[in-house]
Design a protein around this motif. Structure first.
Motif, mmCIF file in Angstrom:
data_model
loop_
_atom_site.group_PDB
_atom_site.id
_atom_site.type_symbol
_atom_site.label_atom_id
_atom_site.label_comp_id
_atom_site.label_asym_id
_atom_site.label_seq_id
_atom_site.Cartn_x
_atom_site.Cartn_y
_atom_site.Cartn_z
ATOM 1 N N ASN A 27 0.978 -1.239 0.037
ATOM 2 C CA ASN A 27 -0.023 0.057 0.110
ATOM 3 C C ASN A 27 0.924 1.125 -0.180
ATOM 4 O OD1 ASN A 27 0.844 -0.221 2.493
ATOM 5 N ND2 ASN A 27 -1.236 0.035 3.646
ATOM 6 N N ASP A 28 2.183 1.329 -0.227
ATOM 7 C CA ASP A 28 2.959 2.432 -0.341
ATOM 8 C C ASP A 28 2.593 2.933 -1.883
ATOM 9 O OD1 ASP A 28 4.930 4.335 0.129
ATOM 10 O OD2 ASP A 28 6.640 2.986 -0.334
ATOM 11 N N LEU A 29 1.708 3.703 -2.002
ATOM 12 C CA LEU A 29 1.367 4.103 -3.443
ATOM 13 C C LEU A 29 1.334 5.587 -3.386
ATOM 14 C CD1 LEU A 29 -1.531 1.772 -3.806
ATOM 15 C CD2 LEU A 29 0.877 1.659 -5.207
ATOM 16 N N GLU A 30 1.410 6.295 -4.326
ATOM 17 C CA GLU A 30 1.240 7.670 -4.641
ATOM 18 C C GLU A 30 -0.233 7.841 -4.543
ATOM 19 O OE1 GLU A 30 0.383 11.089 -5.907
ATOM 20 O OE2 GLU A 30 2.653 11.052 -5.419
ATOM 21 N N LEU A 31 -0.722 8.807 -3.667
ATOM 22 C CA LEU A 31 -2.069 9.243 -3.427
ATOM 23 C C LEU A 31 -2.679 9.673 -4.691
ATOM 24 C CD1 LEU A 31 -4.192 9.096 -1.269
ATOM 25 C CD2 LEU A 31 -3.507 11.307 -0.588
ATOM 26 N N ASP A 32 -2.054 10.573 -5.375
ATOM 27 C CA ASP A 32 -2.592 11.367 -6.373
ATOM 28 C C ASP A 32 -3.035 9.955 -7.526
ATOM 29 O OD1 ASP A 32 -2.994 13.892 -5.386
ATOM 30 O OD2 ASP A 32 -0.802 14.296 -6.520
ATOM 31 N N ALA A 33 -1.926 9.226 -7.524
ATOM 32 C CA ALA A 33 -2.386 7.992 -8.638
ATOM 33 C C ALA A 33 -3.450 7.153 -8.374
ATOM 34 C CB ALA A 33 -1.125 7.174 -8.592
ATOM 35 N N VAL A 34 -3.733 6.935 -6.815
ATOM 36 C CA VAL A 34 -4.821 6.037 -6.582
ATOM 37 C C VAL A 34 -6.202 6.967 -6.766
ATOM 38 C CG1 VAL A 34 -5.769 5.168 -4.262
ATOM 39 C CG2 VAL A 34 -3.475 4.876 -4.723
ATOM 40 N N ILE A 35 -6.217 8.084 -6.415
ATOM 41 C CA ILE A 35 -7.441 8.883 -6.352
ATOM 42 C C ILE A 35 -7.775 9.079 -7.871
ATOM 43 C CG2 ILE A 35 -8.433 11.459 -6.295
ATOM 44 C CD1 ILE A 35 -6.586 11.434 -3.385
ATOM 45 N N GLU A 36 -6.654 9.175 -8.675
ATOM 46 C CA GLU A 36 -7.229 9.336 -10.188
ATOM 47 C C GLU A 36 -7.591 7.947 -10.621
ATOM 48 O OE1 GLU A 36 -6.810 9.346 -14.341
ATOM 49 O OE2 GLU A 36 -5.524 8.061 -13.189
ATOM 50 N N LEU A 37 -7.053 6.835 -9.960
ATOM 51 C CA LEU A 37 -7.601 5.608 -10.627
ATOM 52 C C LEU A 37 -9.100 5.630 -10.300
ATOM 53 C CD1 LEU A 37 -7.681 2.741 -11.651
ATOM 54 C CD2 LEU A 37 -6.793 2.057 -9.075
ATOM 55 N N TYR A 38 -9.409 5.869 -8.989
ATOM 56 C CA TYR A 38 -10.848 5.682 -8.445
ATOM 57 C C TYR A 38 -11.625 6.684 -9.419
ATOM 58 C CZ TYR A 38 -9.867 3.140 -4.301
ATOM 59 O OH TYR A 38 -9.585 2.228 -3.327
ATOM 60 N N ARG A 39 -11.342 7.766 -9.928
ATOM 61 C CA ARG A 39 -12.121 8.756 -10.629
ATOM 62 C C ARG A 39 -12.249 8.136 -11.895
ATOM 63 N NH1 ARG A 39 -9.402 13.784 -8.118
ATOM 64 N NH2 ARG A 39 -11.004 14.445 -6.840
ATOM 65 N N ALA A 40 -11.515 7.078 -12.452
ATOM 66 C CA ALA A 40 -11.623 6.553 -13.656
ATOM 67 C C ALA A 40 -12.296 4.959 -13.651
ATOM 68 C CB ALA A 40 -10.228 6.267 -14.310
ATOM 69 N N THR A 41 -12.966 4.895 -12.428
ATOM 70 C CA THR A 41 -13.757 3.831 -12.352
ATOM 71 C C THR A 41 -15.114 4.237 -11.842
ATOM 72 O OG1 THR A 41 -13.472 3.256 -9.961
ATOM 73 C CG2 THR A 41 -11.761 2.621 -11.525
ATOM 74 N N THR A 42 -16.111 3.236 -11.879
ATOM 75 C CA THR A 42 -17.426 3.364 -11.392
ATOM 76 C C THR A 42 -17.619 3.514 -10.113
ATOM 77 O OG1 THR A 42 -17.840 1.024 -11.521
ATOM 78 C CG2 THR A 42 -18.458 2.365 -13.522
ATOM 79 N N LEU A 43 -16.351 3.092 -9.157
ATOM 80 C CA LEU A 43 -16.369 3.181 -7.874
ATOM 81 C C LEU A 43 -16.117 4.518 -7.290
ATOM 82 C CD1 LEU A 43 -16.732 1.247 -5.480
ATOM 83 C CD2 LEU A 43 -14.179 1.017 -5.462
ATOM 84 N N GLY A 44 -15.482 5.534 -8.055
ATOM 85 C CA GLY A 44 -15.297 6.497 -7.529
ATOM 86 C C GLY A 44 -16.302 7.559 -7.079
ATOM 87 N N PRO A 45 -17.316 7.484 -7.625
ATOM 88 C CA PRO A 45 -18.756 8.389 -6.864
ATOM 89 C C PRO A 45 -18.883 7.817 -5.463
ATOM 90 C CG PRO A 45 -19.037 7.890 -9.316
ATOM 91 C CD PRO A 45 -18.047 7.050 -8.824
ATOM 92 N N ARG A 46 -18.600 6.709 -5.273
ATOM 93 C CA ARG A 46 -19.047 6.377 -3.783
ATOM 94 C C ARG A 46 -17.687 6.132 -2.922
ATOM 95 N NH1 ARG A 46 -21.065 3.532 -7.504
ATOM 96 N NH2 ARG A 46 -19.816 1.767 -7.445
ATOM 97 N N ARG A 47 -16.748 6.928 -2.993
ATOM 98 C CA ARG A 47 -15.615 7.044 -2.228
ATOM 99 C C ARG A 47 -15.319 8.564 -2.020
ATOM 100 N NH1 ARG A 47 -17.185 2.777 -1.809
ATOM 101 N NH2 ARG A 47 -15.954 0.923 -1.923
ATOM 102 N N PRO A 48 -14.801 8.774 -0.794
ATOM 103 C CA PRO A 48 -14.808 10.284 -0.267
ATOM 104 C C PRO A 48 -13.330 10.898 -0.877
ATOM 105 C CG PRO A 48 -13.870 8.916 1.016
ATOM 106 C CD PRO A 48 -14.460 7.711 0.298
ATOM 107 N N LEU A 49 -13.328 11.137 -2.349
ATOM 108 C CA LEU A 49 -12.220 11.257 -3.225
ATOM 109 C C LEU A 49 -11.692 12.908 -2.924
ATOM 110 C CD1 LEU A 49 -12.641 9.626 -6.513
ATOM 111 C CD2 LEU A 49 -11.518 8.659 -4.377
ATOM 112 N N GLU A 50 -12.743 13.535 -2.375
ATOM 113 C CA GLU A 50 -12.228 15.168 -2.172
ATOM 114 C C GLU A 50 -11.864 15.016 -0.923
ATOM 115 O OE1 GLU A 50 -12.525 17.131 -4.699
ATOM 116 O OE2 GLU A 50 -13.468 15.497 -5.752
ATOM 117 N N GLU A 51 -11.820 14.065 0.146
ATOM 118 C CA GLU A 51 -11.029 14.273 1.222
ATOM 119 C C GLU A 51 -9.731 13.328 1.451
ATOM 120 O OE1 GLU A 51 -13.737 13.117 4.312
ATOM 121 O OE2 GLU A 51 -15.394 13.257 3.060
#
Length: 135
Positions: A8-32
């Protein structure tokens, strides 16, 4: 060629961008950002899929490595779906947790995917949403 990594040692921006590129993104607190960072940091089993330097999938889980693994997030970039990446993330998650049972709550768009790869429906799952009172 897709490669897979454990950890889980990942670049946070890359993880957030991945979630935004999926259908899961709208159900995760990506702005936090702090909350997403905590979600990632506190998961004790994370497997990612990479297309070169591009993060294309993630399986974020909590496991006791002896009875159950709760697969809290399975997300594959929409541009990379239908390639077996989600199935492989689940396979590697199960293998890394010792071959024990995997439990998840399906995203609405994925309810037909899981039975096709061997998951069984469980009719007595319950959710107490954030902020809902415990009566």
């Amino acid at each position: 060629m897709i490669t897979y990594r454990l950890g889980n040692d990942l670049e946070l921006d890359a993880v957030i961008e991945l979630y935004r590129a999926t259908t899961l993104g709208p159900r995760r607190p990506l702005e936090e950002r702090a909350r997403v960072a905590a979600m990632l940091r506190n998961a004790n089993l994370v497997i990612t899929a990479w297309d070169g330097d591009l993060l294309v999938g993630i399986a974020r889980s909590l496991t006791d490595h002896s009875f159950v693994t709760y697969l809290s997030d399975l997300a594959v970039r929409e541009s990379h779906q239908q390639r077996g990446i989600g199935r492989e993330l689940i396979r590697r998650t199960r293998e890394a947790s010792g071959g024990i049972q995997v439990v998840l709550l399906s995203a609405p768009q994925a309810v037909d995917f899981y039975p096709r790869i061997g998951f069984k429906r469980h009719d007595s799952a319950w959710v107490l949403p954030s902020g809902a009172p415990l009566l």
